[in-house]
Design a protein around this motif. Structure first.
Motif, PDB file in Angstrom:
ATOM      1  N   TRP A   1      33.114   8.079 -35.605  1.00 45.91           N
ATOM      2  CA  TRP A   1      33.640   8.544 -34.329  1.00 45.91           C
ATOM      3  C   TRP A   1      34.635   7.560 -33.734  1.00 45.91           C
ATOM      4  O   TRP A   1      34.416   6.343 -33.755  1.00 45.91           O
ATOM      5  CB  TRP A   1      32.516   8.756 -33.323  1.00 45.91           C
ATOM      6  N   ILE A   2      35.729   8.078 -33.208  1.00 48.16           N
ATOM      7  CA  ILE A   2      36.684   7.316 -32.406  1.00 48.16           C
ATOM      8  C   ILE A   2      37.021   8.167 -31.191  1.00 48.16           C
ATOM      9  O   ILE A   2      36.916   9.399 -31.240  1.00 48.16           O
ATOM     10  CB  ILE A   2      37.962   6.956 -33.179  1.00 48.16           C
ATOM     11  N   PRO A   3      37.399   7.568 -30.085  1.00 45.96           N
ATOM     12  CA  PRO A   3      37.697   8.354 -28.892  1.00 45.96           C
ATOM     13  C   PRO A   3      38.882   9.284 -29.113  1.00 45.96           C
ATOM     14  O   PRO A   3      39.808   8.944 -29.864  1.00 45.96           O
ATOM     15  CB  PRO A   3      38.000   7.298 -27.826  1.00 45.96           C
ATOM     16  N   PRO A   4      38.883  10.463 -28.501  1.00 46.61           N
ATOM     17  CA  PRO A   4      40.018  11.379 -28.638  1.00 46.61           C
ATOM     18  C   PRO A   4      41.289  10.752 -28.069  1.00 46.61           C
ATOM     19  O   PRO A   4      41.234   9.872 -27.202  1.00 46.61           O
ATOM     20  CB  PRO A   4      39.582  12.605 -27.828  1.00 46.61           C
ATOM     21  N   ALA A   5      42.421  11.213 -28.544  1.00 45.67           N
ATOM     22  CA  ALA A   5      43.703  10.629 -28.151  1.00 45.67           C
ATOM     23  C   ALA A   5      43.928  10.675 -26.645  1.00 45.67           C
ATOM     24  O   ALA A   5      44.531   9.751 -26.071  1.00 45.67           O
ATOM     25  CB  ALA A   5      44.837  11.343 -28.884  1.00 45.67           C
ATOM     26  N   LYS A   6      43.432  11.729 -25.994  1.00 49.34           N
ATOM     27  CA  LYS A   6      43.655  11.840 -24.544  1.00 49.34           C
ATOM     28  C   LYS A   6      42.903  10.771 -23.762  1.00 49.34           C
ATOM     29  O   LYS A   6      43.216  10.523 -22.590  1.00 49.34           O
ATOM     30  CB  LYS A   6      43.255  13.227 -24.059  1.00 49.34           C
ATOM     31  N   TRP A   7      41.895  10.136 -24.372  1.00 45.69           N
ATOM     32  CA  TRP A   7      41.183   9.051 -23.706  1.00 45.69           C
ATOM     33  C   TRP A   7      41.939   7.737 -23.811  1.00 45.69           C
ATOM     34  O   TRP A   7      41.758   6.843 -22.996  1.00 45.69           O
ATOM     35  CB  TRP A   7      39.792   8.864 -24.318  1.00 45.69           C
ATOM     36  N   GLY A   8      42.731   7.586 -24.859  1.00 47.82           N
ATOM     37  CA  GLY A   8      43.411   6.330 -25.120  1.00 47.82           C
ATOM     38  C   GLY A   8      43.008   5.758 -26.463  1.00 47.82           C
ATOM     39  O   GLY A   8      42.221   6.357 -27.206  1.00 47.82           O
ATOM     40  N   SER A   9      43.509   4.610 -26.779  1.00 44.19           N
ATOM     41  CA  SER A   9      43.230   3.970 -28.065  1.00 44.19           C
ATOM     42  C   SER A   9      41.812   3.430 -28.113  1.00 44.19           C
ATOM     43  O   SER A   9      41.257   3.025 -27.074  1.00 44.19           O
ATOM     44  CB  SER A   9      44.215   2.816 -28.302  1.00 44.19           C
ATOM     45  N   PRO A  10      41.214   3.399 -29.313  1.00 41.98           N
ATOM     46  CA  PRO A  10      39.867   2.811 -29.436  1.00 41.98           C
ATOM     47  C   PRO A  10      39.889   1.334 -29.072  1.00 41.98           C
ATOM     48  O   PRO A  10      40.846   0.616 -29.378  1.00 41.98           O
ATOM     49  CB  PRO A  10      39.531   3.010 -30.920  1.00 41.98           C
ATOM     50  N   LEU A  11      38.836   0.878 -28.398  1.00 40.37           N
ATOM     51  CA  LEU A  11      38.678  -0.528 -28.046  1.00 40.37           C
ATOM     52  C   LEU A  11      37.538  -1.091 -28.888  1.00 40.37           C
ATOM     53  O   LEU A  11      36.373  -0.828 -28.618  1.00 40.37           O
ATOM     54  CB  LEU A  11      38.384  -0.685 -26.553  1.00 40.37           C
ATOM     55  N   VAL A  12      37.884  -1.850 -29.914  1.00 39.60           N
ATOM     56  CA  VAL A  12      36.884  -2.363 -30.840  1.00 39.60           C
ATOM     57  C   VAL A  12      36.232  -3.609 -30.242  1.00 39.60           C
ATOM     58  O   VAL A  12      36.912  -4.601 -29.946  1.00 39.60           O
ATOM     59  CB  VAL A  12      37.507  -2.692 -32.209  1.00 39.60           C
ATOM     60  N   ALA A  13      34.912  -3.529 -30.060  1.00 40.23           N
ATOM     61  CA  ALA A  13      34.167  -4.622 -29.425  1.00 40.23           C
ATOM     62  C   ALA A  13      33.388  -5.402 -30.478  1.00 40.23           C
ATOM     63  O   ALA A  13      32.680  -4.822 -31.304  1.00 40.23           O
ATOM     64  CB  ALA A  13      33.217  -4.074 -28.378  1.00 40.23           C
ATOM     65  N   THR A  14      33.518  -6.727 -30.444  1.00 42.72           N
ATOM     66  CA  THR A  14      32.771  -7.607 -31.342  1.00 42.72           C
ATOM     67  C   THR A  14      32.127  -8.719 -30.516  1.00 42.72           C
ATOM     68  O   THR A  14      32.473  -8.934 -29.352  1.00 42.72           O
ATOM     69  CB  THR A  14      33.693  -8.229 -32.406  1.00 42.72           C
ATOM     70  N   GLU A  15      31.176  -9.417 -31.129  1.00 44.43           N
ATOM     71  CA  GLU A  15      30.482 -10.532 -30.480  1.00 44.43           C
ATOM     72  C   GLU A  15      29.936 -10.115 -29.117  1.00 44.43           C
ATOM     73  O   GLU A  15      29.972 -10.869 -28.140  1.00 44.43           O
ATOM     74  CB  GLU A  15      31.409 -11.745 -30.318  1.00 44.43           C
ATOM     75  N   ALA A  16      29.385  -8.923 -29.041  1.00 45.60           N
ATOM     76  CA  ALA A  16      28.913  -8.385 -27.766  1.00 45.60           C
ATOM     77  C   ALA A  16      27.562  -8.976 -27.379  1.00 45.60           C
ATOM     78  O   ALA A  16      26.652  -9.084 -28.215  1.00 45.60           O
ATOM     79  CB  ALA A  16      28.813  -6.864 -27.848  1.00 45.60           C
ATOM     80  N   ASP A  17      27.429  -9.373 -26.114  1.00 48.12           N
ATOM     81  CA  ASP A  17      26.152  -9.792 -25.562  1.00 48.12           C
ATOM     82  C   ASP A  17      25.982  -9.113 -24.205  1.00 48.12           C
ATOM     83  O   ASP A  17      26.737  -8.206 -23.865  1.00 48.12           O
ATOM     84  CB  ASP A  17      26.052 -11.315 -25.456  1.00 48.12           C
TER      85      ASP A  17
END
Length: 363
Positions: free
Chosen positions: A171-187
């Motif tokens: 899954w990736i967000p639909p284009a109308k939402w905007g670009s995917p924001l890839v999150a790493t090292e999340a706490d």
């Protein structure tokens, strides 16, 4: 109007049962597909107080609602006619909301990494829940609390059903939402989004819905079976309450997410006022009336509830509470504390003494 309405005086758009004082001693009750005639005391049927405008769950309805979210019947057995596949998610999130008083936007856009850690041992103490400013009303940070069991169920959902849903999700967000924001090292506080360090408190709901895990799936707490974010909680709550009302209990109220917040407020107030019982015991054991005044001054339930609900002032909380049935809570706490610790009988004797040797000249 159906036969149930004739016996009970129910109107389908009412939130609470209003008992019409019919002369009948027999009434129809429905439980699932079983309809029977039995004796009931109609005079004791629950009726709404005239001043009560905010809707919350009575304790039995709260339990029934949580079981309904989990695909269970009111007696706790499996509902064989229910075909939902997201019962673990719905019951875990629903229980968490009831125990924390979060607004719909606050729990809908909560991230999986923002869920408070579960204490290593079961505790009766409240567990603090930070609510980031990015999703709160007025963008104001606050802290509320939850309890151990709802938090434990939420962690179980994270470990099992949610983990399965996001594993290898495309899954990736639909284009109308905007670009995917890839999150790493999340706490709990933040993480890297597209390589840049970000605090979760700074992200708005629009930005949060675009967050994705590096190995796939949404970063939001509640997801669907394909790892996409789930946000339509009003429909889940509405359908659950309709199913309960249609199949098990026609009295069950229409339910929206904010009813859970109101229920949290009333339960929390009950718990805080329940502390008066401890003060009553102290008064009985030490005859220290000053202890009661100290407790009330240092632990004002309205001030505590103000902070948990995120109100700007105690005046807001007081107006809010006037729309709840708070008179009953205070009365029951007073009577319970007085009865348990022998203070009520003593108070009644002292009041009776005021009328001994009554002389009209004293008026």
């Amino acid at each position: 109007m159906n036969i149930l309405s004739l016996f009970y005086g129910w109107a389908e758009d009412e939130e609470l049962t209003t008992a019409v004082p019919f002369t009948y001693k027999q009434a129809v009750t429905a439980y699932g597909d079983q309809v029977r005639l039995q004796s009931v005391n109609l005079s004791k049927r629950r009726t709404p107080k005239p001043h009560v405008t905010i809707k919350y769950f009575e304790k039995d309805f709260e339990d029934t609602f949580l079981k309904g979210l989990g695909g269970l019947r009111p007696d706790g057995t499996e509902d064989a006619l229910y075909r939902g596949r997201t019962t673990a998610r719905n019951s875990a999130v629903g229980g968490y909301v009831l125990s924390s008083g979060l607004r719909r936007q606050e729990f809908t856009y909560m991230l999986e990494c923002e869920v408070p850690p579960l204490p290593p041992r079961r505790t009766a103490l409240p567990i603090w829940v930070p609510v980031p400013a990015g999703v709160t009303k007025g963008r104001k940070f606050r802290t509320t609390w939850t309890t151990y069991d709802p938090l434990a169920r939420l962690h179980q959902y994270l470990r099992l059903q949610r983990a399965v849903a996001v594993t290898r999700s495309s899954w990736i967000p639909p284009a109308k939402w905007g670009s995917p924001l890839v999150a790493t090292e999340a706490d709990e506080v933040g993480g890297r989004v597209d390589g840049e360090r970000v605090l979760w408190a700074e992200l708005t709901p629009r930005e949060r819905r675009c967050l994705v895990r590096p190995d796939g799936g949404s970063l939001l707490l509640a997801v669907q079976s394909d790892g996409s974010p789930f946000r339509d909680w009003p429909t889940v709550f509405k359908r659950t309450s309709e199913r309960i009302r249609d199949r098990f209990d026609p009295r069950f109220p229409h339910t929206a997410p904010h009813r859970c917040r109101h229920t949290f407020a009333i339960r929390t107030l009950e718990m805080l006022i329940g502390g008066y019982a401890q003060v009553a015991k102290l008064v009985r054991d030490t005859d220290a009336d000053a202890a009661l005044a100290l407790y009330l001054r240092k632990n004002d339930p309205v001030m505590i509830l103000r902070d948990l609900l995120g109100h700007t002032s105690t005046l807001t909380t007081e107006v809010y509470l006037r729309r709840l049935d708070t008179t009953r809570i205070y009365r029951e706490a007073y009577e319970r504390a007085g009865h348990d610790h022998g203070l009520l009988a003593e108070a009644e004797r002292e009041a009776d003494a005021e009328f001994d040797n009554f002389d009209e000249d004293d008026i």
